[in-house]
Scaffold this motif. Structure first.
Motif, PDB file in Angstrom:
ATOM      1  N   VAL A   1      54.347  86.944  52.437  1.00 23.19           N
ATOM      2  CA  VAL A   1      53.609  85.692  52.382  1.00 23.19           C
ATOM      3  C   VAL A   1      54.477  84.642  53.069  1.00 23.19           C
ATOM      4  O   VAL A   1      55.703  84.633  52.904  1.00 23.19           O
ATOM      5  CB  VAL A   1      53.248  85.274  50.935  1.00 23.19           C
ATOM      6  N   ALA A   2      53.842  83.780  53.862  1.00 21.59           N
ATOM      7  CA  ALA A   2      54.552  82.720  54.584  1.00 21.59           C
ATOM      8  C   ALA A   2      54.013  81.363  54.146  1.00 21.59           C
ATOM      9  O   ALA A   2      52.827  81.222  53.844  1.00 21.59           O
ATOM     10  CB  ALA A   2      54.359  82.900  56.088  1.00 21.59           C
TER      11      ALA A   2
ATOM     12  N   LEU B   1      48.708  74.186  47.024  1.00 25.37           N
ATOM     13  CA  LEU B   1      48.798  75.131  48.138  1.00 25.37           C
ATOM     14  C   LEU B   1      47.427  75.174  48.791  1.00 25.37           C
ATOM     15  O   LEU B   1      46.410  75.187  48.092  1.00 25.37           O
ATOM     16  CB  LEU B   1      49.133  76.545  47.657  1.00 25.37           C
ATOM     17  N   GLU B   2      47.406  75.211  50.105  1.00 25.40           N
ATOM     18  CA  GLU B   2      46.156  75.342  50.849  1.00 25.40           C
ATOM     19  C   GLU B   2      46.228  76.578  51.733  1.00 25.40           C
ATOM     20  O   GLU B   2      47.287  76.911  52.256  1.00 25.40           O
ATOM     21  CB  GLU B   2      45.894  74.107  51.715  1.00 25.40           C
ATOM     22  N   VAL B   3      45.094  77.231  51.899  1.00 29.96           N
ATOM     23  CA  VAL B   3      45.006  78.425  52.729  1.00 29.96           C
ATOM     24  C   VAL B   3      43.676  78.381  53.481  1.00 29.96           C
ATOM     25  O   VAL B   3      42.684  77.867  52.964  1.00 29.96           O
ATOM     26  CB  VAL B   3      45.115  79.714  51.878  1.00 29.96           C
ATOM     27  N   THR B   4      43.678  78.901  54.696  1.00 29.58           N
ATOM     28  CA  THR B   4      42.453  79.087  55.460  1.00 29.58           C
ATOM     29  C   THR B   4      42.245  80.584  55.602  1.00 29.58           C
ATOM     30  O   THR B   4      43.154  81.302  56.019  1.00 29.58           O
ATOM     31  CB  THR B   4      42.566  78.446  56.854  1.00 29.58           C
TER      32      THR B   4
ATOM     33  N   GLU C   1      54.505  84.299  43.783  1.00 28.26           N
ATOM     34  CA  GLU C   1      55.806  83.887  44.336  1.00 28.26           C
ATOM     35  C   GLU C   1      55.642  82.586  45.120  1.00 28.26           C
ATOM     36  O   GLU C   1      56.467  81.671  45.022  1.00 28.26           O
ATOM     37  CB  GLU C   1      56.353  84.995  45.240  1.00 28.26           C
ATOM     38  N   ALA C   2      54.565  82.494  45.901  1.00 30.72           N
ATOM     39  CA  ALA C   2      54.305  81.281  46.680  1.00 30.72           C
ATOM     40  C   ALA C   2      54.069  80.084  45.757  1.00 30.72           C
ATOM     41  O   ALA C   2      54.578  78.983  46.006  1.00 30.72           O
ATOM     42  CB  ALA C   2      53.091  81.497  47.591  1.00 30.72           C
ATOM     43  N   LYS C   3      53.316  80.281  44.689  1.00 32.69           N
ATOM     44  CA  LYS C   3      53.061  79.199  43.735  1.00 32.69           C
ATOM     45  C   LYS C   3      54.351  78.737  43.071  1.00 32.69           C
ATOM     46  O   LYS C   3      54.602  77.527  42.945  1.00 32.69           O
ATOM     47  CB  LYS C   3      52.056  79.648  42.672  1.00 32.69           C
ATOM     48  N   SER C   4      55.175  79.675  42.651  1.00 36.48           N
ATOM     49  CA  SER C   4      56.454  79.318  42.017  1.00 36.48           C
ATOM     50  C   SER C   4      57.343  78.546  42.979  1.00 36.48           C
ATOM     51  O   SER C   4      57.973  77.553  42.600  1.00 36.48           O
ATOM     52  CB  SER C   4      57.187  80.580  41.543  1.00 36.48           C
ATOM     53  N   PHE C   5      57.401  78.997  44.222  1.00 30.91           N
ATOM     54  CA  PHE C   5      58.211  78.313  45.220  1.00 30.91           C
ATOM     55  C   PHE C   5      57.691  76.892  45.430  1.00 30.91           C
ATOM     56  O   PHE C   5      58.463  75.933  45.480  1.00 30.91           O
ATOM     57  CB  PHE C   5      58.209  79.091  46.538  1.00 30.91           C
TER      58      PHE C   5
ATOM     59  N   PHE D   1      52.694  69.085  50.149  1.00 33.00           N
ATOM     60  CA  PHE D   1      51.994  70.263  49.640  1.00 33.00           C
ATOM     61  C   PHE D   1      52.335  71.448  50.533  1.00 33.00           C
ATOM     62  O   PHE D   1      52.919  71.300  51.605  1.00 33.00           O
ATOM     63  CB  PHE D   1      50.480  70.031  49.563  1.00 33.00           C
ATOM     64  N   GLY D   2      51.986  72.626  50.086  1.00 33.84           N
ATOM     65  CA  GLY D   2      52.272  73.823  50.852  1.00 33.84           C
ATOM     66  C   GLY D   2      51.060  74.360  51.555  1.00 33.84           C
ATOM     67  O   GLY D   2      49.947  74.315  51.023  1.00 33.84           O
ATOM     68  N   SER D   3      51.271  74.852  52.760  1.00 30.29           N
ATOM     69  CA  SER D   3      50.242  75.571  53.500  1.00 30.29           C
ATOM     70  C   SER D   3      50.656  77.030  53.581  1.00 30.29           C
ATOM     71  O   SER D   3      51.834  77.334  53.791  1.00 30.29           O
ATOM     72  CB  SER D   3      50.084  75.003  54.909  1.00 30.29           C
TER      73      SER D   3
END
Length: 158
Positions: A73-74, A124-127, A111-115, A87-89
């Motif tokens: 995951v990036a 966090l946003e994702v497309t 892991e991404a949420k914790s980071f 915020f994170g993308s």
């Protein structure tokens, strides 16, 4: 398939394997939609990844099973007034086919949420890739707590 999977933050030693998985992800998307929408070059991708990781502009977590890369995951940090600051993308999430339906995608998102929480991000946003070909991807993100905010991702080449 071994279910003993470890996840760690990527370092320079991981960039070749991550770049290979990026190519697999892009190829899978293009095969599904039938359009060549990405120009992928392994060496250029690895060089770009080395640079972004080194400058801490891009954060990657790699999953390994028996020492072999199983997915990643990036993330990168973004800023917007509507998001109340940083915020994170999440531009890329990939799980190799042999590890799908094993809960690995969920672990990588966790892991991404914790980071993100450790960085003080508000969200966090994702497309997703194009629908309807990737309806399962959308359903996955919705199960992980993401909600549709509307709109479509657009781009202009500069």
């Amino acid at each position: 398939m071994n279910t003993d999977i470890s996840i760690h933050r990527a370092t320079a030693e991981d960039t070749q394997e991550i770049a290979v998985m990026v190519g697999e992800l892009l190829e899978e998307i293009m095969d599904a939609i039938g359009v060549q929408v990405f120009n992928f070059d392994l060496d250029q991708t690895k060089t770009r990844l080395d640079d972004l990781l080194g400058r801490e502009k891009y954060f990657v977590f790699v999953a390994r099973s028996e020492g072999k890369p199983a997915g990643f995951v990036a993330l990168y940090e973004s800023y917007a007034l509507y998001a109340e600051g940083a915020f994170g993308s999440l531009p890329e999430l990939y799980v190799r086919p042999a590890y799908r339906a094993s809960g690995l995608g969920r672990r990588l998102v966790s892991e991404a949420k914790s980071f993100g929480m450790s960085r003080g991000w508000t969200r966090l946003e994702v497309t997703t890739p194009p629908l309807p070909q990737f309806d399962r991807t959308l359903a996955f993100y919705e199960r992980e707590g993401f909600t549709v905010t509307g709109g479509r991702k657009l781009k202009v080449t500069l």
